[in-house]
Each structure stands twice: as C-alpha cells, then as structure tokens.
Motif scaffolding. Structure first.
Motif, PDB file in Angstrom:
ATOM      1  N   ARG A 161       0.834  -1.202   0.000  1.00  0.00           N
ATOM      2  CA  ARG A 161       0.000   0.000   0.000  1.00  0.00           C
ATOM      3  C   ARG A 161       0.869   1.253   0.000  1.00  0.00           C
ATOM      4  O   ARG A 161       0.566   2.244  -0.659  1.00  0.00           O
ATOM      5  CB  ARG A 161      -0.915  -0.001   1.223  1.00  0.00           C
ATOM      6  CG  ARG A 161      -1.857   1.204   1.282  1.00  0.00           C
ATOM      7  CD  ARG A 161      -2.421   1.381   2.678  1.00  0.00           C
ATOM      8  NE  ARG A 161      -3.254   0.265   3.072  1.00  0.00           N
ATOM      9  CZ  ARG A 161      -4.574   0.201   2.846  1.00  0.00           C
ATOM     10  NH1 ARG A 161      -5.181   1.190   2.205  1.00  0.00           N
ATOM     11  NH2 ARG A 161      -5.274  -0.835   3.233  1.00  0.00           N
ATOM     12  N   GLU A 162       1.973   1.200   0.739  1.00  0.00           N
ATOM     13  CA  GLU A 162       2.847   2.370   0.845  1.00  0.00           C
ATOM     14  C   GLU A 162       3.733   2.537  -0.387  1.00  0.00           C
ATOM     15  O   GLU A 162       3.965   3.660  -0.844  1.00  0.00           O
ATOM     16  CB  GLU A 162       3.725   2.234   2.092  1.00  0.00           C
ATOM     17  CG  GLU A 162       2.937   2.236   3.398  1.00  0.00           C
ATOM     18  CD  GLU A 162       3.820   1.935   4.586  1.00  0.00           C
ATOM     19  OE1 GLU A 162       5.066   1.826   4.394  1.00  0.00           O
ATOM     20  OE2 GLU A 162       3.292   1.786   5.702  1.00  0.00           O
ATOM     21  N   SER A 163       4.238   1.425  -0.905  1.00  0.00           N
ATOM     22  CA  SER A 163       5.152   1.519  -2.041  1.00  0.00           C
ATOM     23  C   SER A 163       5.131   0.215  -2.809  1.00  0.00           C
ATOM     24  O   SER A 163       5.719  -0.777  -2.382  1.00  0.00           O
ATOM     25  CB  SER A 163       6.584   1.816  -1.553  1.00  0.00           C
ATOM     26  OG  SER A 163       7.488   1.791  -2.629  1.00  0.00           O
TER      27      SER A 163
END
Length: 308
Positions: A161-163
């Motif tokens: 989700r973040e990267s």
C-alpha cells in the motif's frame, strides 16, 4: 627424614578421546537432509492486489485465468466456490484456483486482502482450499505457522500500500509460494487444460490487447472448429460457455484498468473495443452490480509506482 611420608603424585588420567570415521558426520548430515520435506520453490508471478472496501458489496459468480488468495482480517461475509458456500473467519487464507467459479458477498464491506497471481508449476485443475491460522502449528496458543504466515502477508500488503515496488513484490511472491507449498504440498491436479482452450485463451488475450472485440463465432472460426463444439469444450473443461469466458476476461481487464491506471471510463471503453462509454458502463454493471466509477471509488487499492 625419618618418618617422612612421601606422597606420589596421582597420575593424570589419559584424556578420553572419541574417534569417528572420516565420513560419519557427513553421512549423518545427509540423513537429516533426506528426512526433511523437499521444497521446490514455485514460480509465482503477481498479477495484482486488492485491499479493503469501505461499503458492502456483492460480486456475481465469475471465473478468471489466474489464482486468487484471500487473506481474511475479519469474518462476517460469505464466499461460494462452485457448489460450496464458506463463511471464512479472521485468520483464514482462502485459495481459489484458476477456472473455478466463485462469488463473494460482503454485507458490511471487505476487511482483508486479495492476491491474484499465476503459478508456472500449477496450471492444472486444483481443488479450492482454506488454511486456518493454526495449520501446521501447535494449537490455539502455540503461534502456528499458518498464523505467522497470515501476519506476514498482511504486513507485506501494508508495505505494498505504501510503495508497490519490486522488492515488496518479490517478498509477496515468496510468501505466496510458501503458502501454496504448505497447504497443497504434493497435491496433484485433477486434470489438464486442453490445447483448444489454451489456443482460445491466447486468441482472446491477443484480441483484447489490440482493443478488439471477440465473438464466439469468430473465435471458433479462428480455431477451425464450430461454435457449438467450442461451447461444449468450454463447458466440459471450465464449467461455462465460451461467451461467458470472453465476457469474464473482458470484465477482468476492465477491473484491472479501473484499479491500476488513471484512464477515465471513456478511455477504458475504447481500450476494450466498446462503441461508447454507455455500453461499457452497462456491461460492467451487469457483471459487477456497480457502475465503473462507483466500483473504482469503493475500492481502496494502491496505485502502482510510476517512474519519476
């Protein structure tokens, strides 16, 4: 001196030595290795990941050409796989093989992650399955391996989700391979895909990639068989007629474009060979129960990383 007692030093015992034959330890090591379960890493290729959905939704019955693995964070929903209805619990990992009809009903939204992927070594017909949190573990309080794997998958999904970069993708693919090996072990497929189905799939993929429509009659002509015969083969091998397969492939492509690109609805309609956005929206709503815009808005899915 008279009366002097002389004490003689007690001889030191010889140091005890143990002798081994030169190859004993090596043979012991080989024996231990031979007793282990052999693990041949699977070649997993991630297709996409889908995360939480904030509101209730219901999916129609469908199939797709790749594996799907559901990592459940909260229960309260139902899943039907072919003729079996499941009510997954928190901590479960659900495996849905390719060409397996299924549909979900999430009345209060979705809490969990869907991993969709292909596996080079598992292209046959495998049974669906559910791995509980204590599978291969030590019971409710023992921190079973299934529970640890579930936790690791959720952590990797959070990283995605973040990267959504290559390092996270590689980690997720290895975790998926471990889950498949743990659950299926040496399970063998119950059947293999016919050459006609493989050629049909390839033709549909190529036509869709070129932005064209695919009709059953045209597909049968390209494969040099009749449309009724093609439908019989699809029903026998995949449990659905050829048109349903084509529509499902088109729908899955539309879903991917909605969730993984910034193309607007009209652009996606053009990519898929629809005459206009209205016809595409009607098609998409028939298969998903939602309009394309509403479907995109209700799915909390990270966009792929883009080059700077």
């Amino acid at each position: 001196m008279a009366g002097e007692v002389k004490y003689m030093a007690k001889p030191k015992p010889e140091k005890e030595t143990m002798t081994y034959r030169a190859n004993d330890s090596w043979n012991q090591h080989l024996d231990e290795m031979n007793r282990r379960r052999v693990f041949q890493p699977l070649t997993v290729e991630l297709v996409r990941i889908e995360g939480h959905v904030r509101t209730g939704w219901k999916h129609i019955e469908h199939v797709h050409p790749y594996w799907q693995m559901e990592v459940v964070e909260a229960g309260g929903f139902s899943l039907r796989i072919e003729r079996t209805r499941l009510y997954p619990k928190k901590g479960d990992i659900i495996f849905i093989p390719p060409q397996t009809t299924h549909h979900f009903h999430h009345p209060r939204g979705k809490r969990g992650w869907s991993f969709k992927f292909s596996v080079a070594e598992m292209t046959g017909r495998y049974p669906a399955g559910c791995m509980g949190k204590n599978e291969s573990g030590e019971g409710e309080g023992g921190g079973g391996v299934g529970r640890q794997l579930h936790t690791a998958l959720l952590g990797a999904a959070g990283l995605w989700r973040e990267s959504a970069d290559d390092n996270v993708r590689i980690l997720i693919e290895h975790l998926i391979a471990a889950a498949l090996e743990m659950h299926f072990g040496r399970t063998f497929p119950t059947g293999t895909e016919s050459d006609l189905i493989r050629r049909a799939r390839r033709h549909v993929e190529q036509r869709m990639a070129a932005g064209g429509q695919v009709k059953v009659g045209e597909l049968a002509a390209a494969l040099r068989c009749s449309a009724p015969y093609l439908n019989r083969v699809f029903r026998s091998s995949m449990g659905l007629p050829a048109k349903a397969f084509i529509d499902q492939y088109r729908f899955e492509t539309a879903r991917r474009l909605l969730l993984e690109t910034s193309l607007n609805v009209a652009e996606i309609a053009g990519e898929l060979g629809f005459d206009d956005a209205f016809r595409f929206s009607r098609f998409f709503k028939r298969l998903s129960g939602k309009s394309p815009r509403l479907y995109r808005n209700r799915h909390d899915v990270p966009k792929p990383a883009t080059a700077q």
